[in-house]
Design a protein around this motif. Structure first.
Motif, PDB file in Angstrom:
ATOM      1  N   GLY A 189       0.805  -1.223   0.000  1.00  0.00           N
ATOM      2  CA  GLY A 189       0.000   0.000   0.000  1.00  0.00           C
ATOM      3  C   GLY A 189       0.832   1.264   0.000  1.00  0.00           C
ATOM      4  N   LYS A 190       2.081   1.156   0.458  1.00  0.00           N
ATOM      5  CA  LYS A 190       2.944   2.332   0.473  1.00  0.00           C
ATOM      6  C   LYS A 190       3.348   2.761  -0.935  1.00  0.00           C
ATOM      7  CE  LYS A 190       4.755   1.020   4.998  1.00  0.00           C
ATOM      8  NZ  LYS A 190       3.975  -0.229   5.089  1.00  0.00           N
ATOM      9  N   GLY A 191       3.062   1.906  -1.931  1.00  0.00           N
ATOM     10  CA  GLY A 191       3.344   2.284  -3.305  1.00  0.00           C
ATOM     11  C   GLY A 191       2.526   3.468  -3.783  1.00  0.00           C
ATOM     12  N   LEU A 192       1.499   3.818  -3.035  1.00  0.00           N
ATOM     13  CA  LEU A 192       0.691   4.985  -3.400  1.00  0.00           C
ATOM     14  C   LEU A 192       1.477   6.284  -3.289  1.00  0.00           C
ATOM     15  CD1 LEU A 192      -2.611   3.911  -1.679  1.00  0.00           C
ATOM     16  CD2 LEU A 192      -2.325   4.328  -4.104  1.00  0.00           C
ATOM     17  N   THR A 193       2.609   6.227  -2.607  1.00  0.00           N
ATOM     18  CA  THR A 193       3.429   7.427  -2.506  1.00  0.00           C
ATOM     19  C   THR A 193       4.245   7.673  -3.772  1.00  0.00           C
ATOM     20  OG1 THR A 193       5.215   6.152  -1.471  1.00  0.00           O
ATOM     21  CG2 THR A 193       3.590   7.185  -0.004  1.00  0.00           C
ATOM     22  N   LEU A 194       4.277   6.692  -4.689  1.00  0.00           N
ATOM     23  CA  LEU A 194       4.980   6.880  -5.959  1.00  0.00           C
ATOM     24  C   LEU A 194       4.113   7.740  -6.874  1.00  0.00           C
ATOM     25  CD1 LEU A 194       6.194   3.199  -6.499  1.00  0.00           C
ATOM     26  CD2 LEU A 194       7.476   5.104  -5.524  1.00  0.00           C
ATOM     27  N   GLU A 240       5.137   9.273  -9.884  1.00  0.00           N
ATOM     28  CA  GLU A 240       5.494   9.388 -11.294  1.00  0.00           C
ATOM     29  C   GLU A 240       4.492   8.630 -12.168  1.00  0.00           C
ATOM     30  OE1 GLU A 240       9.062   9.353  -8.635  1.00  0.00           O
ATOM     31  OE2 GLU A 240       7.347   8.022  -9.020  1.00  0.00           O
ATOM     32  N   PRO A 241       3.974   9.241 -13.230  1.00  0.00           N
ATOM     33  CA  PRO A 241       3.018   8.563 -14.133  1.00  0.00           C
ATOM     34  C   PRO A 241       3.743   7.674 -15.138  1.00  0.00           C
ATOM     35  CG  PRO A 241       3.327  10.826 -14.839  1.00  0.00           C
ATOM     36  CD  PRO A 241       4.169  10.662 -13.600  1.00  0.00           C
ATOM     37  N   ILE A 242       4.329   6.581 -14.660  1.00  0.00           N
ATOM     38  CA  ILE A 242       5.152   5.741 -15.527  1.00  0.00           C
ATOM     39  C   ILE A 242       4.703   4.285 -15.502  1.00  0.00           C
ATOM     40  CG2 ILE A 242       7.183   7.249 -15.351  1.00  0.00           C
ATOM     41  CD1 ILE A 242       8.285   5.367 -13.218  1.00  0.00           C
ATOM     42  N   TYR A 243       3.508   4.034 -14.970  1.00  0.00           N
ATOM     43  CA  TYR A 243       3.080   2.654 -14.785  1.00  0.00           C
ATOM     44  C   TYR A 243       1.823   2.359 -15.589  1.00  0.00           C
ATOM     45  CZ  TYR A 243       6.218   3.112 -10.793  1.00  0.00           C
ATOM     46  OH  TYR A 243       7.304   3.349 -10.004  1.00  0.00           O
ATOM     47  N   SER A 244       1.739   1.118 -16.033  1.00  0.00           N
ATOM     48  CA  SER A 244       0.508   0.588 -16.617  1.00  0.00           C
ATOM     49  C   SER A 244       0.007  -0.517 -15.688  1.00  0.00           C
ATOM     50  CB  SER A 244       0.773   0.022 -18.008  1.00  0.00           C
ATOM     51  OG  SER A 244       1.644  -1.088 -17.933  1.00  0.00           O
ATOM     52  N   LEU A 245      -1.186  -1.049 -15.976  1.00  0.00           N
ATOM     53  CA  LEU A 245      -1.695  -2.133 -15.144  1.00  0.00           C
ATOM     54  C   LEU A 245      -0.747  -3.328 -15.177  1.00  0.00           C
ATOM     55  CD1 LEU A 245      -3.867  -3.388 -13.372  1.00  0.00           C
ATOM     56  CD2 LEU A 245      -5.082  -4.069 -15.471  1.00  0.00           C
ATOM     57  N   GLN A 246      -0.171  -3.596 -16.348  1.00  0.00           N
ATOM     58  CA  GLN A 246       0.741  -4.734 -16.475  1.00  0.00           C
ATOM     59  C   GLN A 246       2.001  -4.527 -15.639  1.00  0.00           C
ATOM     60  OE1 GLN A 246       1.326  -6.291 -20.446  1.00  0.00           O
ATOM     61  NE2 GLN A 246       3.442  -6.876 -20.005  1.00  0.00           N
ATOM     62  N   THR A 247       2.593  -3.353 -15.694  1.00  0.00           N
ATOM     63  CA  THR A 247       3.802  -3.109 -14.905  1.00  0.00           C
ATOM     64  C   THR A 247       3.482  -3.060 -13.413  1.00  0.00           C
ATOM     65  OG1 THR A 247       3.528  -0.715 -15.207  1.00  0.00           O
ATOM     66  CG2 THR A 247       4.955  -1.885 -16.771  1.00  0.00           C
ATOM     67  N   LEU A 248       2.270  -2.592 -13.058  1.00  0.00           N
ATOM     68  CA  LEU A 248       1.874  -2.591 -11.650  1.00  0.00           C
ATOM     69  C   LEU A 248       1.838  -4.013 -11.108  1.00  0.00           C
ATOM     70  CD1 LEU A 248       0.649  -1.057  -9.155  1.00  0.00           C
ATOM     71  CD2 LEU A 248      -1.589  -1.605 -10.133  1.00  0.00           C
ATOM     72  N   LEU A 249       1.252  -4.919 -11.874  1.00  0.00           N
ATOM     73  CA  LEU A 249       1.087  -6.288 -11.398  1.00  0.00           C
ATOM     74  C   LEU A 249       2.382  -7.081 -11.441  1.00  0.00           C
ATOM     75  CD1 LEU A 249      -2.347  -7.249 -13.019  1.00  0.00           C
ATOM     76  CD2 LEU A 249      -1.905  -6.395 -10.715  1.00  0.00           C
ATOM     77  N   PHE A 250       3.196  -6.880 -12.457  1.00  0.00           N
ATOM     78  CA  PHE A 250       4.354  -7.746 -12.649  1.00  0.00           C
ATOM     79  C   PHE A 250       5.673  -7.120 -12.211  1.00  0.00           C
ATOM     80  CE2 PHE A 250       1.168  -9.472 -15.515  1.00  0.00           C
ATOM     81  CZ  PHE A 250       1.286 -10.832 -15.287  1.00  0.00           C
ATOM     82  N   ASP A 251       5.691  -5.811 -11.989  1.00  0.00           N
ATOM     83  CA  ASP A 251       6.928  -5.160 -11.569  1.00  0.00           C
ATOM     84  C   ASP A 251       6.884  -4.682 -10.119  1.00  0.00           C
ATOM     85  OD1 ASP A 251       7.807  -5.592 -14.118  1.00  0.00           O
ATOM     86  OD2 ASP A 251       7.483  -3.530 -14.809  1.00  0.00           O
ATOM     87  N   LEU A 252       5.701  -4.282  -9.638  1.00  0.00           N
ATOM     88  CA  LEU A 252       5.599  -3.731  -8.291  1.00  0.00           C
ATOM     89  C   LEU A 252       5.036  -4.718  -7.273  1.00  0.00           C
ATOM     90  CD1 LEU A 252       4.358  -0.061  -8.879  1.00  0.00           C
ATOM     91  CD2 LEU A 252       6.679  -0.917  -8.584  1.00  0.00           C
ATOM     92  N   SER A 253       4.578  -5.863  -7.707  1.00  0.00           N
ATOM     93  CA  SER A 253       4.013  -6.839  -6.760  1.00  0.00           C
ATOM     94  C   SER A 253       5.020  -7.949  -6.495  1.00  0.00           C
ATOM     95  CB  SER A 253       2.719  -7.435  -7.322  1.00  0.00           C
ATOM     96  OG  SER A 253       2.997  -8.243  -8.456  1.00  0.00           O
ATOM     97  N   SER A 254       4.697  -8.774  -5.513  1.00  0.00           N
ATOM     98  CA  SER A 254       5.593  -9.878  -5.135  1.00  0.00           C
ATOM     99  C   SER A 254       5.286 -11.109  -5.979  1.00  0.00           C
ATOM    100  CB  SER A 254       5.414 -10.196  -3.640  1.00  0.00           C
ATOM    101  OG  SER A 254       5.736  -9.084  -2.847  1.00  0.00           O
ATOM    102  N   VAL A 255       5.611 -11.037  -7.263  1.00  0.00           N
ATOM    103  CA  VAL A 255       5.408 -12.177  -8.158  1.00  0.00           C
ATOM    104  C   VAL A 255       6.731 -12.558  -8.791  1.00  0.00           C
ATOM    105  CG1 VAL A 255       3.013 -11.587  -8.658  1.00  0.00           C
ATOM    106  CG2 VAL A 255       4.832 -10.678 -10.111  1.00  0.00           C
ATOM    107  N   ALA A 256       6.757 -13.750  -9.334  1.00  0.00           N
ATOM    108  CA  ALA A 256       7.973 -14.243  -9.976  1.00  0.00           C
ATOM    109  C   ALA A 256       8.213 -13.498 -11.288  1.00  0.00           C
ATOM    110  CB  ALA A 256       7.840 -15.744 -10.239  1.00  0.00           C
ATOM    111  N   PRO A 257       9.480 -13.336 -11.679  1.00  0.00           N
ATOM    112  CA  PRO A 257       9.777 -12.738 -13.000  1.00  0.00           C
ATOM    113  C   PRO A 257       9.101 -13.534 -14.103  1.00  0.00           C
ATOM    114  CG  PRO A 257      11.768 -12.935 -11.664  1.00  0.00           C
ATOM    115  CD  PRO A 257      10.693 -13.686 -10.936  1.00  0.00           C
TER     116      PRO A 257
END
Length: 809
Positions: free
Chosen positions: A177-182, A184-201
């Motif tokens: 939830g602390k990611g809300l402090t970011l 910069e408008p540089i994210y898409s839904l795909q990058t949010l799910l696969f780059d900012l979450s705790s998932v495997a590469p």
């Protein structure tokens, strides 16, 4: 509550316990009888279709391979708490309960802390899942104070998924939830799910992302740690038109801020049908999310058995384990603090160094001070943390800024929890070093000092004020380790601050303090050992609506005992506090309690416990001192509990001995004012109870209960028994002419009725005429509110000329 496995906290907001015994809990996939409450909740009530079977869809081999890789990655992430601490070795059963949400007022879209329904302990122990049968649950809010283990519970849920225990989900994304402090408008839904979450590469994110979009119902999004967000409302505001259009297109070339993406997910613009699990603390802006929440869960804290289990797994040496448990039990307040798993860990750290109970801390201030002394010896580091903690208090933040670094490797595993609790000790260092007397005085509690303070204080500020006040009256020799002044300067500054605190507390107008402020005052008095201040407490202590934890109950008891030494007695109100029955017993058993009120079901359980243990004298006092006057039922459970109490009063359902209930239940006999608020379905149960005995009611209100003609006829059949009734409010109940005619005939049997309200029903001129016809037979009546839209104005005007007791709108 339903048991779930929960270890002590283990993230930036929660610190895990010490890894010791590998035999604590087996982490195999949960069997039917072992599933955690969240697991059961998600499995049974959310994702099983109407046929009772889990729906499976076709997945490509590459997507299947990624899901297996993601589960293995999640398994590793979930096992690792912090720096070698594994969830496998320190798992302790804990309780989660479901809290009700109710809407007050006409604008139900605006929520406040008052709309978290605080029920009694008995009500919370009902089946966690009972009230959700048949309901669509897609958004769950998990509440818990700092250190209660929210993050650990979420890790356990992720661990269950990684072990194939949640087949209704193909994908689980854990987001901070602390990611809300970011910003910069540089994210898409795909990058949010696969780059900012705790998932495997992901080797082929496009194909996997396409599968996520194809069936969002099989996606679980977990947002952990919303504590730092101050403006939840902005997440629920309608997106700007251009932004809304771009979000709907879901173009990979378009980027957004994390907040915009979170907002779109909450508003179901993105991934509609997915399930959201949010974690937050119960105070503050989290309440703004209530209108989007289907279910509200709360982590309840450790029980006595949980504390003993924690001690068992923390200390590997049997002799040290037994000694630690004995010392902990001999230190009553420290034992009560262990209700919080995070504080339980701090207590264990202190117990490791103490060989006898005399050296154990007796306050929260002393506990934090001892932990700081154990973990920090470098004064430069202490000063760094002092400045950092003070900045956090000023900014209402409990996290470490990204641009700040501390060389504290041995300390890092405890940094999070200490920043929230023990770092309040650091603030005294900063206060004594740079803060003037005037600024210090402004930082003391109760500056507003009135009931109209709109917002409750955040947990960080309240703890800071409490511990700073406690430190000022701490042992001087120990405080000298926390400062860098000369001895003379330190002594003079300390004396000055102590004088300011004592003068400030002595000058408070106790009658102006709200319930939460009175509770805070009890904590300050205990932490500072300023016993003379509790002598000024009002005789009627109302904590209605303020959640009471075991440490809260302990400090209240301490204040009451201080008052008893001065010959003072008190009346207590613990309704809607969630106080534990053991805590209720501890307070009710005091000799200087004149009367008390609490959740009816909890009081009945207390009576039964006292009856079983043979404590007849204490039982007699608990029955005679209990009162419910006046009673306003705002929840369905209130009517159910009252029904049980009435049955005890009439000896139809009671485990209590006849000698205790010779004259019935005094609380029922002395009930004179009874109101029901919007309780349509349960009102008929109580109407049946009314006919069982003489209630001696003076005021009876069924406003906006929608009893209709059927309810009016039922009430008319029993009005003859309410001969003491003076005020009857039946407004906004959809009563028509048929029902009012029955009422009119029965109203003549109420010799003391002086105020009758029937406005905003469905009464026409026919019903109005029937009411006016019985008025000459009701000499005691002084006010009749009869305005209804169905009554022609000329008819109402004529009736008013005939009898001036009929009031206009």
């Amino acid at each position: 509550p339903i048991l779930l496995s929960s270890s002590p906290p283990g993230s930036l907001s929660d610190t895990a316990s010490k890894a010791t015994s590998p035999s604590c809990v087996s982490l195999r996939s949960p069997s039917h009888g072992e599933k955690t409450s969240l697991y059961i909740f998600l499995y049974i009530y959310i994702y099983i279709n109407k046929s009772g079977l889990v729906t499976f869809i076709f997945l490509s081999e590459r997507v299947k391979d990624y899901i297996q890789a993601a589960k293995f990655h999640m398994y590793q992430q979930s096992l690792e708490m912090e720096e070698g601490l594994s969830i496998t070795f320190h798992y302790v059963d804990q309780h989660v309960s479901q809290r009700e949400i109710y809407r007050s007022g006409k604008n139900t879209s605006k929520c406040s802390d008052k709309e978290f329904a605080i029920t009694g302990r008995t009500q919370r122990q009902k089946n966690l899942l009972h009230s959700n049968v048949g309901k669509s649950v897609r958004c769950i809010l998990l509440l818990g104070n700092a250190g209660m283990g929210k993050t650990t519970l979420i890790k356990k849920l992720c661990l269950d998924w990684s072990r194939n225990s949640l087949p209704q989900f193909d994908f689980v994304f854990l987001l901070d939830g602390k990611g809300l402090t970011l910003t910069e408008p540089i994210y898409s839904l795909q990058t949010l799910l696969f780059d900012l979450s705790s998932v495997a590469p992901c080797v082929d994110p496009n194909e996997v992302f396409a599968q996520v979009l194809a069936d969002p119902k099989r996606v679980l999004l977990i947002f952990d740690g919303f504590n730092e967000l101050r403006d939840y409302e902005s997440l629920l505001q309608t997106q700007e038109k251009d932004c809304f259009t771009l979000l709907q297109k879901d173009s990979k070339t378009q980027t957004f801020t994390v907040r915009q993406l979170y907002s779109a997910i909450f508003q179901r613009l993105l991934l509609p049908g997915c399930t959201l699990l949010l974690s937050s603390r119960p105070r503050g802006a989290a309440s703004q999310l209530l209108r989007r929440v289907d279910t509200l869960l709360e982590v309840c804290g450790f029980t006595s058995d949980s504390i003993e289990s924690y001690i068992f797994h923390y200390f590997t040496d049997p002799a040290l384990r037994a000694s630690a448990l004995d010392c902990l039990k001999s230190s009553s307040y420290l034992y009560h603090l262990c209700w919080n798993p995070g504080l339980c860990r701090l207590a264990c750290m202190v117990l490791e160094q103490s060989r006898n109970s005399e050296n154990l801390p007796r306050t929260l201030t002393e506990l934090c001070h001892q932990v700081v002394s154990l973990k920090i010896e470098n004064k430069d580091l202490l000063l760094q943390l002092s400045a950092l903690a003070w900045e956090g208090v000023k900014s209402n933040s409990s996290t470490i800024p990204r641009d700040r670094s501390l060389r504290v490797n041995p300390f890092s595993c405890l940094l999070s929890l200490l920043i929230l609790y023990s770092s309040k000790v650091f603030n005294l260092v900063y206060f004594l070093r740079i803060v003037s007397d005037r600024s210090f005085l402004q930082a003391l509690p109760f500056q507003m000092g009135t009931k109209w303070r709109r917002r409750p204080k955040r947990e960080e500020l309240e703890l800071t004020q409490r511990i700073v006040v406690g430190l000022l009256f701490h042992k001087k020799k120990k405080l000298q380790l926390l400062h860098s002044h000369t001895e003379t300067v330190f002594r003079n500054t300390l004396i000055s601050r102590q004088g300011l605190v004592a003068k400030h507390l002595a000058g408070l107008s106790y009658s102006d303090l709200g319930s939460a402020q009175v509770l805070e005052l009890c904590h300050y008095v205990y932490e500072a050992s300023v016993s003379q201040e509790s002598k000024n407490l009002p005789e009627s202590l109302r904590f209605n609506g303020v959640p009471l934890s075991p440490p809260d109950v302990f400090t209240i008891k301490n204040a009451l005992l201080t008052g008893a030494a001065e010959g003072r007695s008190f009346c207590l109100d613990f309704e809607n506090t969630g106080i534990q029955i053991s805590g209720l017993r501890a307070l009710v058993s005091l000799n200087n309690i004149n009367s008390f009120r609490a959740c009816i079901a909890d009081v009945i359980n207390l009576w039964e416990q006292l009856e079983q243990s043979g404590e007849e004298e204490l039982l007699q006092g608990a029955v005679s001192k209990f009162h419910i006057q006046p009673l306003k039922a705002t929840q369905v459970c209130h009517i159910e509990h009252l029904e049980k109490l009435v049955n005890i009063h009439t000896n139809k359902s009671s485990r209590l001995s006849d000698s205790i209930l010779t004259d019935g239940v005094p609380a029922v006999k002395d009930l004179h004012k009874l109101e029901f608020d919007k309780q349509k379905h349960k009102i008929f149960i109580f109407l049946d109870l009314l006919d069982m005995f003489d209630y001696n009611l003076l005021l009876f209100s069924l406003e906006e209960s929608k009893i209709e003609d059927q309810g009016a006829e039922k009430l008319a059949s029993i009005l003859h028994s309410l001969t003491s009734l003076e005020v009857l409010n039946l407004s906004q109940n959809c009563i028509g002419d048929k029902g009012v005619k029955k009422l009119a005939h029965a109203l003549k049997d109420l010799p003391k009725l002086h105020c009758l309200s029937l406005y905003s029903n469905d009464i026409s001129d026919e019903g109005a005429e029937s009411l006016a016809a019985v008025l000459p037979h009701m000499p005691s009546l002084t006010h009749l509110e009869m305005w209804n839209q169905c009554i022609p104005y000329r008819v109402l005007e004529r009736l008013q000329r005939q009898d001036s007791r009929i009031l206009s709108l």
